[in-house]
Each structure stands twice: as C-alpha cells, then as structure tokens.
Design an enzyme around this catalytic site. Structure first.
Site, PDB file in Angstrom:
ATOM      1  N   GLY A  12      -7.708  -4.413   0.679  1.00 38.44           N
ATOM      2  CA  GLY A  12      -6.647  -5.273   1.185  1.00 38.44           C
ATOM      3  C   GLY A  12      -5.462  -5.362   0.241  1.00 38.44           C
ATOM      4  O   GLY A  12      -4.406  -5.809   0.615  1.00 38.44           O
ATOM      5  N   LYS A  13      -5.671  -4.974  -1.030  1.00 40.68           N
ATOM      6  CA  LYS A  13      -4.611  -5.085  -2.041  1.00 40.68           C
ATOM      7  C   LYS A  13      -3.928  -6.450  -1.963  1.00 40.68           C
ATOM      8  O   LYS A  13      -2.709  -6.552  -2.027  1.00 40.68           O
ATOM      9  CB  LYS A  13      -3.632  -3.924  -1.912  1.00 40.68           C
ATOM     10  CG  LYS A  13      -4.334  -2.562  -2.085  1.00 40.68           C
ATOM     11  CD  LYS A  13      -3.365  -1.408  -2.143  1.00 40.68           C
ATOM     12  CE  LYS A  13      -4.074  -0.084  -2.424  1.00 40.68           C
ATOM     13  NZ  LYS A  13      -5.006   0.368  -1.376  1.00 40.68           N
ATOM     14  N   ARG A  14      -4.741  -7.497  -1.860  1.00 39.65           N
ATOM     15  CA  ARG A  14      -4.205  -8.841  -1.744  1.00 39.65           C
ATOM     16  C   ARG A  14      -3.721  -9.337  -3.095  1.00 39.65           C
ATOM     17  O   ARG A  14      -4.169  -8.869  -4.149  1.00 39.65           O
ATOM     18  CB  ARG A  14      -5.284  -9.802  -1.205  1.00 39.65           C
ATOM     19  CG  ARG A  14      -5.772  -9.477   0.210  1.00 39.65           C
ATOM     20  CD  ARG A  14      -4.632  -9.366   1.190  1.00 39.65           C
ATOM     21  NE  ARG A  14      -5.053  -9.429   2.584  1.00 39.65           N
ATOM     22  CZ  ARG A  14      -4.848  -8.468   3.485  1.00 39.65           C
ATOM     23  NH1 ARG A  14      -4.268  -7.337   3.141  1.00 39.65           N
ATOM     24  NH2 ARG A  14      -5.218  -8.647   4.743  1.00 39.65           N
ATOM     25  N   ASP A  18       0.874  -1.174   0.000  1.00 38.10           N
ATOM     26  CA  ASP A  18       0.000   0.000   0.000  1.00 38.10           C
ATOM     27  C   ASP A  18       0.902   1.212   0.000  1.00 38.10           C
ATOM     28  O   ASP A  18       2.104   1.052  -0.183  1.00 38.10           O
ATOM     29  CB  ASP A  18      -0.963  -0.014   1.196  1.00 38.10           C
ATOM     30  CG  ASP A  18      -2.310   0.601   0.806  1.00 38.10           C
ATOM     31  OD1 ASP A  18      -2.332   1.789   0.449  1.00 38.10           O
ATOM     32  OD2 ASP A  18      -3.326  -0.112   0.832  1.00 38.10           O
TER      33      ASP A  18
END
Lengths: 302, 302
Positions: B101-103, A105
């Site tokens: 979550g930017k998973r 992030d």
C-alpha cells in the site's frame, strides 16, 4: 477550466481559504451517532452520517473539504463504501474534494491510483489527491498525466507539519534542502499545468508549523497552490500561515480538521448553538476559522 | 513469534524466497474471467476470482503473497471488498500477506492505517504493510508500534526499483545518501524488534535493479528483511538479487508479479500446461522462478 481554477473560484466566491478536514474518530463522534453499535459496519455508517452532517454545516464557509482516507480505510470495505458516499455528497454540495491519501507508487501502479481517485469516470470521483514524492520524479508523472487529463489536481508532500519531518526533508545536498529540491520540481510541474488563475494543477503540502519555510517556499514556488495543514489543533496560528499566501489572497488553502469538526466538544460553541445541535457548533467553528484567517492573512483582501 | 519468524519459516519450509505480487489488470485477465461484463462490480468480481486462482496455484511455491492495493482501489468500494476476500483467502491457505500500500501519514492518522491493515482485530487482516518514509522517523513510529504489538511486519521504502528513484534517494548529505540514512534508521528499528530468526519486524524495500546498492545495504542492514521488487518483468535477474541475501539464504524475499501471474500469455507455459488451464501456467511459472532463484542466489542453501 481545471481544479486550480475551481479552487480559486471557490476561495473567491466564499472569501474563504478554509479547507475542512474530515477525520472522523469513533470516540469523538456525537453520542447520538454511536448508538447503533460499534462493529465495523455500524462505525462506517456513523462515519458517513457524521461526515454528511459536517459537509452540510461547513458548506457555506469552506472552499473545499479534505477527507482523510486513513480513518475510513481502518474500517475495511464498509469504511471505504462510506468514503465513496462522503465524496459524492460533497461534490453534490458543490465542494471540491481533496482526497488525503498520500498515495505513491511507480509506473502503471501509480496510474491505477490516479485513475481510481481522479481519472475520467473514476470510481471515487475526487477532485484532487495528496501524493508522496519519495519514489522520485517519474513516480509523480502518471499522477500528473491522469489528473491534468481530467482537470483534477494534486498536492505533493513538500514540507510536512510534524516535528520529525525535518529529519530527512531538511537534509542539505548541493546547497539545497530536500524539500527545496522537491519544491522546485513541483513548481516546474505547476508551470506546465497552469490554469487561468495563475496557479497550476500540481500543488504542494507545506505545514503551518514552519512559518519561515512557508515564506521561503512561497517565493520559490509562485505558481503553486499550497495546502497548509497544522493550523488549529496542531498549534499553527493564522499569523503563522500568512506567509503562505500571495499578496492578492490566493495561493494557499488552510486545513482545519479537529478544531472544526469536533467543535461540539467545546463549551464556547455549545453555549452559542441556538438549537443545541452538534452541526450548529461545527458551522460556528468553521465561520470563526474563516474570520480568523481573513483577519490575519492576505485572505482578508479577497 | 512474529511476522519475521513466520516469513523465515515459510522461506525455509518451501525452500523459496519467492513473493508473488497480485497485481490484477483487467486487459490481461484470462478471457473466461472477463465474460461477466466490465463495470466496476464485475471487474472487482473478476479480480477476486483471478486472485484466488493465483493463490491456489502458487501456494506450494511462494513464501508469501503481495497484493497491490492500487489495482483493487482503482475499482472503488467493490474493489476494496474483493481485496478483503483475497487477503482472507491467502491467510486461509497459510500464506503470509504483505499488503503493498506504500501508506504513510503522521501521528494518529498513521496509527489508523496501521490498525486497519495490521492491528489486533484489524479490518483487513494483513501480515505486513509497505510504508513510505518521506514524512520522517516519527511517521514510522505508529506503524512500528501497532505492527509489533500484533506480531505483524513492515517494509519501509529505502531504494526503489524505478529509474527516477535515484533523483532524491541518492542525494548525498554529510557523506551519506538519503537511502543510506533511511536504511540505517530501518536497521535500528529492526534491532529493536528482533525475532528468533535474527531479523526484525521492520524490513526494507530495495529494488533488484540496483545490485551494487543491494550489496551495500545488505552490509549496512544485517538484521533487516529485504523485500526486493524488480525481478523478472522489470529487468532484474536472479544474479542481480543474489547480493540481497545473507550467506545462509535468508534475509531477502524476491517479488515477481507479471512474470508469474500472467504466465498463461506466454506460449512456453501454454505448451507445457497439461490441462491447458491458466492456473497451471501460473503454477509452472512460480516453480520456475523459485528454481531460478535457488540456482543463482544463496537461497539455494536453504
């Protein structure tokens, strides 16, 4: 002394570049661990027990362990509580913990991930964390700052082991692939965070399934620890990962997950395990992986 | 009917493209919520109470909410338990939940993230999830499969709002930037998952801080919902994000986090809040953001 030196010491003391990936999957757990029922809380309890059994079994053989957050996260808060116990148990056993979260992030959000997993007094207490670079160099900085402040480490995704990884990672601009550009940046971050062992706090994930690129990146990134996935179940051999090591046997750790932790499903290990207990199979598979890596890579010089 | 239609309906019913980002930060919480002490459990309880207050205040104004996992994750298992409560509360209030979550991961590991956040009977119960594309097209497939099977959605990082995002995202190969290549792939995934509203289940994250690229991507990706961060505190204006919308006012939702949720720190809102309660300030800031977006973008045609 930071993570990089800790990892070097663990590799040298055990003469082992093996990282054991803790990737619990419900359907593959020993039957005895599944008897409590399959609700989220029960699965999480079984994951915890399984992981603690693996840690005890591989501790003499592994330089580090790498819990995969996804499998715990899938179980909701119960799973995350279990993950916290697993990290604490590994550290109590003296095993460095590489948290495989592939987090990323920007700005203060990246900092929150870093503080949570790696910071001073962090809630999770990991020793290193895998991070993804898509958001750019400034997205890595907060991770680097928090990690180096506490003597923790990072592994940035550079060249991943999956077939589709090449689609964007191998795109060439100005004569350089994307993974080479990112690799060069990781090398500069490693040089800025060197430990006594000669490697920096910022490492790279480079897949076993691309041996040529592994050799090329070893040359491009002489101060970078490589975390190499793809050995074993994903098809990479010890010969494939050999080029990831420096001549002295340091510079790379090699992950095996399924090939070690589910060894009790293979008759070769069940037959060998004197007690018949699943953890004996796991220990034997870990020992075999170390012997294989010593035989076919510069790790044999440790 | 899937996530894409749900989002279109929420945007149309409320005549609002606003997504409120739930990014709790301990030092900025209302003092009354910090009186219980600052251990991990107490902070998590305060984050929960704060988030529930925000949800109640913005529900009339926001098309969706976007909790940022990092801030909850930083607090360990306690934080994750609070996050589960926050997601449940938002859904109970009828607000679609975009989990930020930017998973990202590969194969069955990606599937575990997708099942946990978005799958049928998922532990967390989100409606959509932000994902990072660095690992390649095959790393997105498990997320797409699980999401579309349940009628959930995804937002793939394409062009991020931070200055350093350009370093790798803007690299040109074969006449195309990396973000354009990924954008084109996301467009194909959206076309393969079209809902009645004309947009697919797979959306894209495109930052407000790059208005020219926003316009260019709107043209390249006509069936893709844009989730636009960077409006407000990060410097993007309503005029900057206007190009992200289709002519009918759909196609984009615009996130504001700090500018809304911490509005009680700004005298303009404190003076206006009749009750003096912090949630009134949050509600007023959300209403202002919606009015601003209606005035300066095609959202005014809704």
């Amino acid at each position: 002394m930071g993570f990089s030196d800790d990892l070097a010491r663990a590799v040298q003391q055990k003469r082992s570049p093996l990282v054991v990936g803790i990737d619990p999957r419900w359907d593959q757990l020993p039957e005895a661990l599944r008897e409590g029922g399959d609700g989220l809380a029960e699965r999480a309890a079984a994951f915890r027990e399984f992981s603690l059994g693996v840690i005890g079994a591989v501790e003499p053989h592994a330089a580090a362990i790498k819990p995969q957050v996804a499998f715990f996260e899938e179980l909701g808060p119960h799973g995350m509580t279990a993950l916290g116990d697993v990290i604490a148990a590994a550290r109590a056993a003296g095993l460095p913990v590489i948290v495989d979260g592939k987090r990323n992030d920007i700005g203060s959000t990246a900092e929150a991930y870093a503080r949570g997993w790696l910071g001073r007094g962090s809630a999770w207490g990991g020793d290193a964390l895998t991070v993804s670079p898509y958001l750019g160099d400034d997205s890595l900085d907060p991770f680097v700052e928090v990690a180096t402040d506490r003597g923790a480490g990072l592994f940035v995704l550079v060249k991943t082991s999956n077939p589709g990884g090449a689609l964007w990672q191998d795109r060439v601009a100005d004569g350089q692939t994307l993974y080479q550009s990112i690799g060069a940046h990781v090398q500069s971050l490693a040089v800025a965070s060197l430990d006594e062992c000669g490697y920096g706090a910022v490492g790279a994930v480079v897949g076993a399934t691309y041996p040529r690129q592994l050799a090329e990146l070893r040359e491009l990134m002489p101060h970078v620890w490589f975390l190499i996935p793809g050995y074993g179940s994903q098809g990479g051999t010890a010969a494939d990962v050999a080029a990831g090591f420096a001549a002295d046997g340091l510079g790379a750790v090699v992950n095996s997950s399924r090939g070690v932790i589910f060894a009790y499903q293979r008759s070769e290990y069940v037959d060998r395990a004197a007690s018949g207990h699943w953890t004996d199979c796991v220990a034997a598979a870990a020992a075999d992986a170390v012997a294989d890596l010593r035989r076919h890579t510069p790790a044999g010089r440790l």
